[in-house]
Design an enzyme around this catalytic site. Structure first.
Site, short mmCIF file in Angstrom:
data_model
loop_
_atom_site.label_atom_id
_atom_site.label_comp_id
_atom_site.label_asym_id
_atom_site.label_seq_id
_atom_site.Cartn_x
_atom_site.Cartn_y
_atom_site.Cartn_z
CG ASP A 385 -1.82 1.22 1.27
OD1 ASP A 385 -2.88 1.15 0.61
OD2 ASP A 385 -1.47 2.21 1.94
CG ASP A 428 -3.59 3.58 -2.00
OD1 ASP A 428 -4.42 2.64 -2.00
OD2 ASP A 428 -3.37 4.30 -1.01
#
Length: 795
Positions: A385, A428
């Protein structure tokens, strides 16, 4: 000229003298004409017409177009009264052949050459006939004359082509391309025609049926020419059929081929359909010696499918051009469609921003990696992430955020090894599969290198920032049953890493959190089951539907792990195979099956056969051959049948056939299993020696279709002829059994006769009902049937 030929200096060394000879022979014939009577003029004219018509028919002696096609017109020479004037006769023959070749290949120069070569052969033919005329060995005249003609023609062409008749693209010396059977057939045909025509002329003359004798010659020559023209028409029909078959085969085959093989297959079909010497796909247009068509194979530029023939071959026709046009169009359309499909598939499986695989594509890759890795090969899933991505977007705009995502994606790709997989699975978020690992330490080292490389400074316009990522690592030492758990573990540990950062963990470049994910227990369970001899064998009856009796049982392996429950037979066998334990599993199943079958035979001696499924290569001496050879002596009262799955018989070697015959000699039966499934072929029936053919249940899924019944009737007929028994699987009702019996099937297997049962349950059945095929007081409930079907599907 469109259909011209390429002429090399070496060719010219042959063309010039042969053409001069042809011109000389025709000039000699012309100079002889003034001395002839009006009847002689007419006979000569008819002779030229007959030779020209007959010269159209030529017979191939090889598949390659570069090998000359000898003509049959030479046989007409034997019926001519002009044979006593050989120069005139050969000159007229040269005229006729020149005219016929001018029609065939449409090039005067090469037509003269063809006439000259034929005239040289005809010279040998005529001289041989004259040498034996009236002699005691006259019966040898025609075979020797035919041989002389063929020898002269073939020697001249063999020398002109530098001896390149080797059937290997005509690039090496040799004569393998010639079919000796065809050559002998042409020789016999010329010999027979010569003798028949000469005998017909002598018969008509001696019986005074026609006068004058010149009319007889005219009739014979013209009649022979007409016969040969009819044969030429038949040959033309064959040519049309060849082109049509080439187009049909291309239309059926090309759409299913891989994209990279379309070009080679188009060339093969074009060479066959157009009877060409060679074929290629190139950027250059067809030359004077070739025909071709524009073809687009997805390379971004137009190319040409080009075919060519040798000098001695017939000219390309408009039909040949049309078939090349059609094949080029088919190839172009197939390539275009495949390119479109590939593009759609790529867009469906790729993230548009980064170009990385998306989550669906990642899942497919992960499944493939997990299924195909070795037992000792570890993998790891990294869930990644990008920290504070929302703030970056809000502060500097989406363009900066998109650039950051693309930059991180590229750094991930640059850091990983070629066998690893990376995908973008969210806004993301990225996910990685590390492959070919030997330890958790190795996986952690790669993850830390990813964190370090991704944390390098990024500059986008006037904005500079340092990315930070959180990584969750889930390590797997063995193959997984539930891959989603592995991904969830990596996701959960990534969230733990982010939480750690918020609580004061590493603040520069990111962090890695490692999961203690539990590896799959299935492989370990299979190993324990085999090493501890913990496998169980179930038995399903094979019955005679004629006598309503059981004559054998099929042994089926089962295993239930105490912790994870039942393991499907398919999974059990597949994992044993990948672990290198399939032979040991098979040994245990065979011994358990034979031991149980010995008990069955003690209850009812009429049931003394048991069948066991094995892969074909397992019976070889290097695998289980020695073990199998000891079984007839250890269990003399029983018959063992080895069921070889047809999928394992795609290639049957001589060693495999010999071993099967050897085992049959020892008393072990061989069965071909699952015949009729999607991989079946008629070839399997003749490649492998066998005693039993087992028909897959898919062949009786709709017996209301008369075609299925006729297929079964035919297979039973094959069995009766080739001396093997036919067993039909998947019988679930008495109606199905009755239909099978109506078409001659005598043996069957299926839930109607009994679901797979343990050795104890099978022995109890034999105690209570003997070898009765159907147990009347034991019905299969719907639940039991569903369970049995599930087991069958797993097996």
């Amino acid at each position: 000229m469109k259909f011209a030929r390429i002429v090399t200096p070496w060719d010219m060394a042959f063309l010039v003298p042969v053409i001069l000879y042809a011109l000389a022979m025709m000039m000699a014939a012309l100079l002889s004409l003034p001395s002839l009577t009006l009847g002689g003029w007419l006979l000569s004219l008819f002779a030229v017409v007959g030779f020209a018509a007959a010269g159209i028919f030529r017979v191939p002696i090889a598949r390659q177009s570069g090998v000359p096609l000898p003509g049959l017109a030479v046989a007409v020479l034997s019926a001519s009264d002009l044979i006593q004037r050989p120069l005139l006769l050969i000159g007229l023959f040269t005229f006729g052949i020149f005219v016929s070749y001018l029609y065939i290949i449409r090039v005067p120069l090469f037509s003269l050459y063809a006439g000259g070569v034929s005239a040289l052969g005809a010279g040998g033919y005529v001289l041989t006939l004259l040498a034996f005329d009236g002699g005691p060995a006259g019966f040898l005249a025609y075979p020797l004359a035919a041989a002389s003609y063929l020898l002269v023609v073939l020697l001249i062409e063999f020398a002109r082509q530098k001896g390149r008749w080797n059937g290997e693209g005509q690039s090496s010396f040799g004569i393998k391309a010639i079919s000796w059977v065809r050559l002998v057939r042409v020789w016999l045909l010329i010999t027979a025609l010569s003798g028949i025509l000469h005998l017909a002329k002598m018969t008509l003359v001696s019986s005074h049926l026609t006068n004058p004798q010149s009319v007889i010659n005219v009739l014979l020559i013209v009649g022979s020419a007409m016969v040969l023209v009819l044969l030429a028409v038949r040959d033309n029909l064959k040519s049309v059929t060849r082109r049509l078959e080439g187009l049909v085969e291309a239309s059926l085959a090309l759409p299913w081929e891989e994209k990279g093989r379309v070009d080679s297959l188009v060339q093969e079909f074009a060479q066959e359909a157009a009877n060409a010497e060679s074929t290629e796909i190139r950027s250059k247009r067809p030359g004077r010696a070739e025909i071709g068509a524009r073809i687009s194979l997805g390379t971004g530029q137009d190319q040409y499918l080009v075919v060519r023939r040798a000098i001695a071959a017939s000219a390309f026709t408009e039909g040949d051009q049309r078939v090349v046009d059609a094949l080029a169009h088919i190839g172009s359309e197939v390539s275009r469609v495949k390119e479109s499909v590939d593009g759609l598939r790529l867009r469906a499986s790729t993230d548009s921003l980064t170009g990385l695989p998306n989550y669906g594509s990642f899942q497919e890759s992960l499944r493939a990696i997990n299924d195909n890795r070795g037992y000792a090969e570890a993998i790891a899933v990294l869930f990644i992430d990008l920290d504070n991505f929302k703030k970056l977007n809000d502060r500097h705009g989406h363009a900066t955020g998109d650039f950051a995502l693309k930059e991180v994606a590229q750094r991930l790709v640059n850091t990983l090894r070629p066998t690893d997989v990376v995908a973008r699975v969210g806004g993301d978020e990225f996910i990685i599969v590390l492959t070919e690992l030997t330890s958790l330490r190795q996986a952690k080292s790669i993850a830390e290198r990813i964190v370090e490389n991704c944390g390098a400074r990024v500059v986008f316009g006037e904005v500079a920032f340092q990315p930070s990522i959180s990584v969750g690592l889930a390590f797997s030492a063995h193959r997984e049953i539930d891959l989603e758990r592995l991904i969830e573990d990596a996701d959960r540990t990534m969230l733990a890493a982010k939480k750690s950062r918020k609580q004061g963990g590493p603040g520069s470049g990111g962090s890695v959190s490692i999961s203690s994910h539990r590896s799959s227990q299935v492989n370990d369970s299979v190993v324990r089951a085999i090493e501890s001899d913990g496998l169980t064998v179930f038995f399903q009856p094979i019955v005679s539907i004629v006598e309503d009796t059981i004559w054998a049982f099929e042994a089926l392996v089962r295993y239930t792990d105490p912790e994870i429950g039942p393991i499907s037979p398919a999974s059990l066998i597949e994992k044993a195979k990948r672990l290198g334990l399939l032979d040991e599993l098979t040994r245990q199943v065979i011994l358990k099956a034979l031991t149980a079958a010995r008990g069955f035979a003690e209850i009812d001696s009429r049931v003394n056969c048991v069948t066991v499924n094995v892969e074909a290569k397992q019976i070889l001496p290097a695998r289980m051959g020695g073990f199998l050879e000891t079984l007839p002596e250890l269990f003399p009262e029983l018959t063992l049948c080895l069921e070889l799955n047809e999928r394992s018989l795609s290639v049957v070697s001589n060693e495999l056939r010999c071993q099967a015959d050897h085992l049959r000699d020892l008393g072990i039966m061989i069965a071909l299993d699952d015949y009729g499934s999607e991989n079946s072929s008629v070839g399997a029936l003749v490649r492998m020696p066998m005693d039993i053919l087992k028909i897959d249940r898919s062949l009786i899924d709709d017996l209301a279709d008369i075609r299925q019944l006729e297929v079964l009737r035919a297979l039973q007929g094959f069995g009766d002829t080739l001396d093997y028994a036919l067993v039909v699987e998947g019988v679930e009702s008495p109606d199905t059994g009755a239909l099978l019996q109506s078409v001659g099937v005598r043996s069957a297997q299926g839930f109607y006769y009994g679901v797979p049962a343990s050795a104890e349950a099978t022995a109890e059945r034999l105690h209570r009902h003997g070898n009765a095929a159907v147990v009347p007081d034991e019905r299969i409930t719907a639940g039991a049937l569903a369970e049995a079907e599930t087991e069958a599907a797993g097996a």
